[in-house]
Scaffold this active site. Structure first.
Site, short mmCIF file in Angstrom:
data_model
loop_
_atom_site.label_atom_id
_atom_site.label_comp_id
_atom_site.label_asym_id
_atom_site.label_seq_id
_atom_site.Cartn_x
_atom_site.Cartn_y
_atom_site.Cartn_z
N ARG A 39 0.83 -1.22 0.00
CA ARG A 39 0.00 0.00 0.00
C ARG A 39 0.86 1.26 0.00
NH1 ARG A 39 -4.85 -1.96 3.27
NH2 ARG A 39 -5.49 -3.68 1.95
N ASP A 150 -15.70 9.87 12.34
CA ASP A 150 -14.66 9.03 11.74
C ASP A 150 -13.34 9.80 11.86
OD1 ASP A 150 -14.86 6.39 9.70
OD2 ASP A 150 -13.05 7.59 9.42
C1 LIG Z 1 -14.87 -0.64 7.62
S1 LIG Z 1 -15.31 1.01 8.01
C2 LIG Z 1 -16.78 0.72 8.98
C3 LIG Z 1 -17.91 1.64 8.60
C4 LIG Z 1 -19.25 1.34 9.27
N1 LIG Z 1 -19.16 1.42 10.70
C5 LIG Z 1 -19.79 0.00 8.85
O1 LIG Z 1 -19.72 -0.96 9.62
O2 LIG Z 1 -20.28 -0.11 7.72
C6 LIG Z 1 -14.08 1.42 9.25
C7 LIG Z 1 -13.91 2.92 9.48
O3 LIG Z 1 -13.15 3.11 10.67
C8 LIG Z 1 -12.43 4.31 10.54
N2 LIG Z 1 -11.37 4.34 11.57
C9 LIG Z 1 -10.22 3.62 11.62
N3 LIG Z 1 -9.52 3.94 12.71
C10 LIG Z 1 -10.23 4.87 13.39
C11 LIG Z 1 -10.02 5.59 14.59
N4 LIG Z 1 -8.94 5.41 15.34
N5 LIG Z 1 -10.96 6.48 14.97
C12 LIG Z 1 -12.07 6.69 14.23
N6 LIG Z 1 -12.33 6.04 13.08
C13 LIG Z 1 -11.43 5.13 12.66
C14 LIG Z 1 -11.93 4.26 9.11
O4 LIG Z 1 -11.58 5.54 8.63
C15 LIG Z 1 -13.13 3.63 8.39
O5 LIG Z 1 -13.94 4.64 7.81
#
Ligand SMILES: C[S@@+](CC[C@H](N)C(=O)[O-])C[C@H]1O[C@@H](n2cnc3c(N)ncnc32)[C@H](O)[C@@H]1O
Length: 283
Positions: A39, A150
């Site tokens: 990546r 987020d």
């Molecule tokens: C796979 S998505 C999940 C979205 C939604 N909750 C769902 O289940 O469809 C994971 C999200 O977590 C966010 N994320 C990762 N680390 C994070 C952190 N430390 N604090 C807040 N958000 C975070 C990423 O940017 C991403 O948008």
């Protein structure tokens, strides 16, 4: 543009994964080195940087380190989401949790829901649609607030725009599509009544101050992000959710995630899923 074939040494991997962990709680196991290498190789090429040592300096000390963290983060994280993702769990929310909450809050007529790590907003907007249809005509008397948060600027921008391509709304019934979306310039925009129920903010779940700034919630959804965290970070998140939930509040987590702070939440078995009820006020 050819992608950099620069090899990442174990030392460089250790530095990079520590930076990522310290900033976000996301933990790259020893076996994931190839993933980070593939990546970030692309990023090295884009920046015309020759090796990962230089990249670490750019990322931690460069004048654009904040912006670079966001760019790097968007390359290494998965933002996958969809409207009405995991319908059985959402049915539990709508049919088994929401009616009881509405009854319990009938005097003050307020409802507060947190969609933590909401990606591009489909989760909080889906929750808003469910709350709106459950309240029906009563909605005009209720103050409903759904906060989507987020860490990523990129996904929050999409969430705030409330605009999605056709491919994102295809899994919804025609009724939901026509009732809650307007077609604009070939895209689908959430209608104002639903949009006005949802607010977005950048909140890093690792940041204890930021996770407390939106007050108490009746329901918290945090799905499909804790799988990327280590146990310490998961524990921290669950402590946060315990603290930010009302005493009769409910937590929903991703179906492949588990609660490790067992003294703080009581699992309630529901059809095809669990809801977690807050069990302890202080920790
Ligand atoms: C796979 S998505 C999940 C979205 C939604 N909750 C769902 O289940 O469809 C994971 C999200 O977590 C966010 N994320 C990762 N680390 C994070 C952190 N430390 N604090 C807040 N958000 C975070 C990423 O940017 C991403 O948008």
């Amino acid at each position: 543009m050819p992608i950099s074939t620069q090899k990442m040494s174990d030392q460089q991997y250790a530095s990079l994964r520590k930076i990522i962990y310290d900033r976000s709680g996301i933990w790259f196991a020893d076996s994931k080195k190839y993933l980070l290498e593939s990546r970030l190789g692309e990023r090295l090429t884009e920046l015309e940087i020759d090796d990962y040592d230089q990249y670490v300096v750019f990322l931690t000390m460069g004048p654009y380190r904040e912006d670079e963290f966001q760019v790097m983060f968007s390359k290494i994280t998965i933002n996958e989401t969809s409207f009405f993702r995991n319908q059985p769990q959402l049915d539990v929310f709508e049919k088994n949790v929401l009616p009881g909450l509405i009854e319990a809050r009938r005097d003050r007529k307020t409802l507060r829901i947190w969609s933590a790590a909401c990606s591009s907003g489909q989760e909080p907007y889906s929750l808003a649609i469910m709350v709106r249809r459950t309240l029906g005509i009563r909605a005009m008397d209720w103050a409903v607030e759904i906060i989507g948060t987020d860490i990523s600027d990129r996904v929050l921008k999409i969430a705030k725009s409330a605009r999605y391509p056709k491919s994102a709304i295809g899994n919804m019934s025609y009724d939901i599509q026509s009732r809650h979306f307007d077609q604009k310039d070939g895209e689908f925009e959430i209608k104002p009544d639903i949009r006005n129920m949802v607010h977005f903010d950048k909140v890093n779940l690792k940041d204890r101050l930021a996770t407390g700034r939106h007050g108490k919630f009746d329901v918290i959804f945090c799905r499909n992000v804790m799988i990327y965290f280590d146990d310490n970070m998961r524990k921290q998140c669950l402590e946060t959710f315990n603290k930010q939930l009302a005493d009769d509040g409910t937590l929903f987590i991703g179906h492949s995630e588990t609660i490790i702070n067992r003294d703080q939440f009581t699992p309630r078995a529901e059809p095809q899923s669990f809801a977690y009820v807050k069990t302890k006020r202080e920790f």
